[in-house]
Design a protein around this motif. Structure first.
Motif, PDB file in Angstrom:
ATOM      1  N   ILE A 123      10.324  13.897  27.731  1.00 54.67           N
ATOM      2  CA  ILE A 123      10.714  12.637  27.105  1.00 54.67           C
ATOM      3  C   ILE A 123      10.260  11.403  27.879  1.00 54.67           C
ATOM      4  CG2 ILE A 123      12.702  11.279  26.346  1.00 54.67           C
ATOM      5  CD1 ILE A 123      12.215  13.836  24.743  1.00 54.67           C
ATOM      6  N   ALA A 124      10.209  11.491  29.215  1.00 58.78           N
ATOM      7  CA  ALA A 124      10.110  10.286  30.046  1.00 58.78           C
ATOM      8  C   ALA A 124       8.907   9.424  29.686  1.00 58.78           C
ATOM      9  CB  ALA A 124      10.077  10.671  31.526  1.00 58.78           C
TER      10      ALA A 124
ATOM     11  N   GLY B  86      22.806   6.868  20.478  1.00 57.27           N
ATOM     12  CA  GLY B  86      22.363   5.487  20.514  1.00 57.27           C
ATOM     13  C   GLY B  86      22.387   4.848  21.889  1.00 57.27           C
ATOM     14  N   LYS B  87      22.667   5.633  22.929  1.00 61.84           N
ATOM     15  CA  LYS B  87      22.711   5.087  24.286  1.00 61.84           C
ATOM     16  C   LYS B  87      21.303   5.075  24.899  1.00 61.84           C
ATOM     17  CE  LYS B  87      27.404   6.762  25.159  1.00 61.84           C
ATOM     18  NZ  LYS B  87      28.233   7.673  25.990  1.00 61.84           N
ATOM     19  N   PRO B  88      20.987   4.044  25.700  1.00 64.63           N
ATOM     20  CA  PRO B  88      19.672   4.009  26.366  1.00 64.63           C
ATOM     21  C   PRO B  88      19.469   5.247  27.237  1.00 64.63           C
ATOM     22  CG  PRO B  88      20.792   1.895  26.571  1.00 64.63           C
ATOM     23  CD  PRO B  88      21.794   2.842  25.999  1.00 64.63           C
ATOM     24  N   LEU B  89      18.228   5.675  27.348  1.00 64.86           N
ATOM     25  CA  LEU B  89      17.913   6.854  28.149  1.00 64.86           C
ATOM     26  C   LEU B  89      17.858   6.487  29.626  1.00 64.86           C
ATOM     27  CD1 LEU B  89      15.130   8.503  25.958  1.00 64.86           C
ATOM     28  CD2 LEU B  89      17.603   8.917  25.925  1.00 64.86           C
ATOM     29  N   ARG B  90      18.441   7.341  30.460  1.00 64.03           N
ATOM     30  CA  ARG B  90      18.376   7.216  31.905  1.00 64.03           C
ATOM     31  C   ARG B  90      17.805   8.515  32.468  1.00 64.03           C
ATOM     32  NH1 ARG B  90      19.004   2.233  34.016  1.00 64.03           N
ATOM     33  NH2 ARG B  90      19.691   3.221  35.963  1.00 64.03           N
ATOM     34  N   PHE B  91      16.961   8.374  33.488  1.00 60.98           N
ATOM     35  CA  PHE B  91      16.229   9.524  34.009  1.00 60.98           C
ATOM     36  C   PHE B  91      16.575   9.790  35.473  1.00 60.98           C
ATOM     37  CE2 PHE B  91      13.973   7.967  30.366  1.00 60.98           C
ATOM     38  CZ  PHE B  91      13.610   9.121  29.687  1.00 60.98           C
ATOM     39  N   ASN B  92      16.109  10.930  35.945  1.00 67.05           N
ATOM     40  CA  ASN B  92      16.408  11.431  37.285  1.00 67.05           C
ATOM     41  C   ASN B  92      17.899  11.719  37.438  1.00 67.05           C
ATOM     42  OD1 ASN B  92      15.660  12.370  39.848  1.00 67.05           O
ATOM     43  ND2 ASN B  92      16.009  10.379  40.811  1.00 67.05           N
ATOM     44  N   ASN B  93      18.445  12.411  36.448  1.00 69.16           N
ATOM     45  CA  ASN B  93      19.834  12.834  36.484  1.00 69.16           C
ATOM     46  C   ASN B  93      19.970  14.149  37.245  1.00 69.16           C
ATOM     47  OD1 ASN B  93      21.024  10.804  34.520  1.00 69.16           O
ATOM     48  ND2 ASN B  93      19.401  11.683  33.263  1.00 69.16           N
TER      49      ASN B  93
ATOM     50  N   LEU C 205      18.718  15.418  28.550  1.00 69.90           N
ATOM     51  CA  LEU C 205      19.208  14.272  27.807  1.00 69.90           C
ATOM     52  C   LEU C 205      19.897  14.750  26.533  1.00 69.90           C
ATOM     53  CD1 LEU C 205      15.970  12.142  28.171  1.00 69.90           C
ATOM     54  CD2 LEU C 205      18.049  11.949  29.551  1.00 69.90           C
ATOM     55  N   ASN C 206      20.801  13.935  26.025  1.00 71.05           N
ATOM     56  CA  ASN C 206      21.579  14.278  24.834  1.00 71.05           C
ATOM     57  C   ASN C 206      20.777  13.976  23.574  1.00 71.05           C
ATOM     58  OD1 ASN C 206      23.702  14.942  23.105  1.00 71.05           O
ATOM     59  ND2 ASN C 206      24.604  12.898  23.236  1.00 71.05           N
TER      60      ASN C 206
END
Length: 266
Positions: A208-209, A227-234, A239-240
């Motif tokens: 996705i990134a 609808g939440k912004p994507l955040r990476f390096n979790n 991701l949902n």
């Protein structure tokens, strides 16, 4: 920084293409990963080995997250991290198809700042850097302006149309299409070839990134299924789901989707 990371990613993606295309997809050695994690080929590993040697050597302070490298917690301590899928669409590669891609990104504090999606068999190189727009083979691209689901063509696997995913228990009317590479689907939406794409199951960050930034820099919108912004390096690099599209279609999809997957009208 985006201005310096993007040329690095482009050069690495082009080299990845040279390596991967030395293999014949249908004759390249292939095996299945443990625990049903999908197939891998000798080409995936050859590309990953090159990238893992080349990119961290150029940016020693960056973390590393790749589909074909065993994950560690070291990356969580880094401000910037490479997020890599050596070959997105391995099944397509192994079948001899042309719709597989190299997906390379850099995220800074959870936000992607430089990205490349490269399809060597189609001579398509999508690229973006934060604040600098998105391009295909060096020319600017922009997401669709379509504002009606009935007129929209949306990239989605068939299970995403199941009633449980939608408010009221039924998907709205739109034209469905599909491409096997998730990264390529996102790039096509950024290009405006399709109005949106969605995947409603948990999705790996490396798929996705790169597409997230390319689509946002093409003036589209990209979020998780709620609808939440994507955040990476979790810590868990999943991701949902993902909803990506032109701003109008993205909003309509969010209105119609049930974020809990129960199909019950809120």
């Amino acid at each position: 920084m985006p201005a310096t990371d993007l040329p690095l990613l482009i050069d690495a993606a082009l080299e990845a293409g040279r390596i991967a295309t030395r293999y014949s997809g249908q004759t390249a050695a292939r095996w299945d990963k443990p625990q049903g994690a999908g197939p891998v080929t000798e080409a995936d590993l050859a590309v990953n080995a090159m990238l893992e040697q080349r990119l961290p050597a150029a940016r020693p302070g960056y973390g590393w997250l790749s589909e074909e490298t065993e994950d560690t917690t070291d990356r969580l301590e880094r401000e910037r991290v490479f997020i890599i899928d050596p070959i997105d669409g391995t099944r397509s590669f192994a079948e001899g198809s042309r719709t597989w891609a190299h997906s390379l990104a850099v995220a800074e504090n959870g936000v992607v700042t430089a990205a490349v999606i490269y399809l060597p068999m189609r001579d398509l190189l999508y690229a973006a850097a934060a604040g600098q727009g998105a391009t295909l083979n060096g020319k600017p691209i922009a997401a669709s302006q379509t504002a009606s689901l009935e007129e929209a063509e949306i990239l989605a696997a068939r299970p995403n149309l199941e009633g449980r995913h939608w408010r009221g228990g039924q998907a709205p009317a739109f034209t469905r299409a599909y491409r096997p590479s998730l990264a390529y689907r996102m790039a096509l939406v950024g290009q405006g070839r399709f109005d949106a794409m969605l995947t409603l199951r948990p999705s790996w960050e490396w798929d996705i990134a790169a597409g997230d930034l390319i689509l946002r820099e093409a003036q589209g919108k990209c979020t998780d299924r709620s609808g939440k912004p994507l955040r990476f390096n979790n810590p868990n690099p999943r991701l949902n789901g993902v909803i990506a599209g032109g701003t109008g279609i993205h909003a309509l999809l969010c209105e119609n989707l049930d974020p809990d997957g129960t199909g019950i009208q809120a």
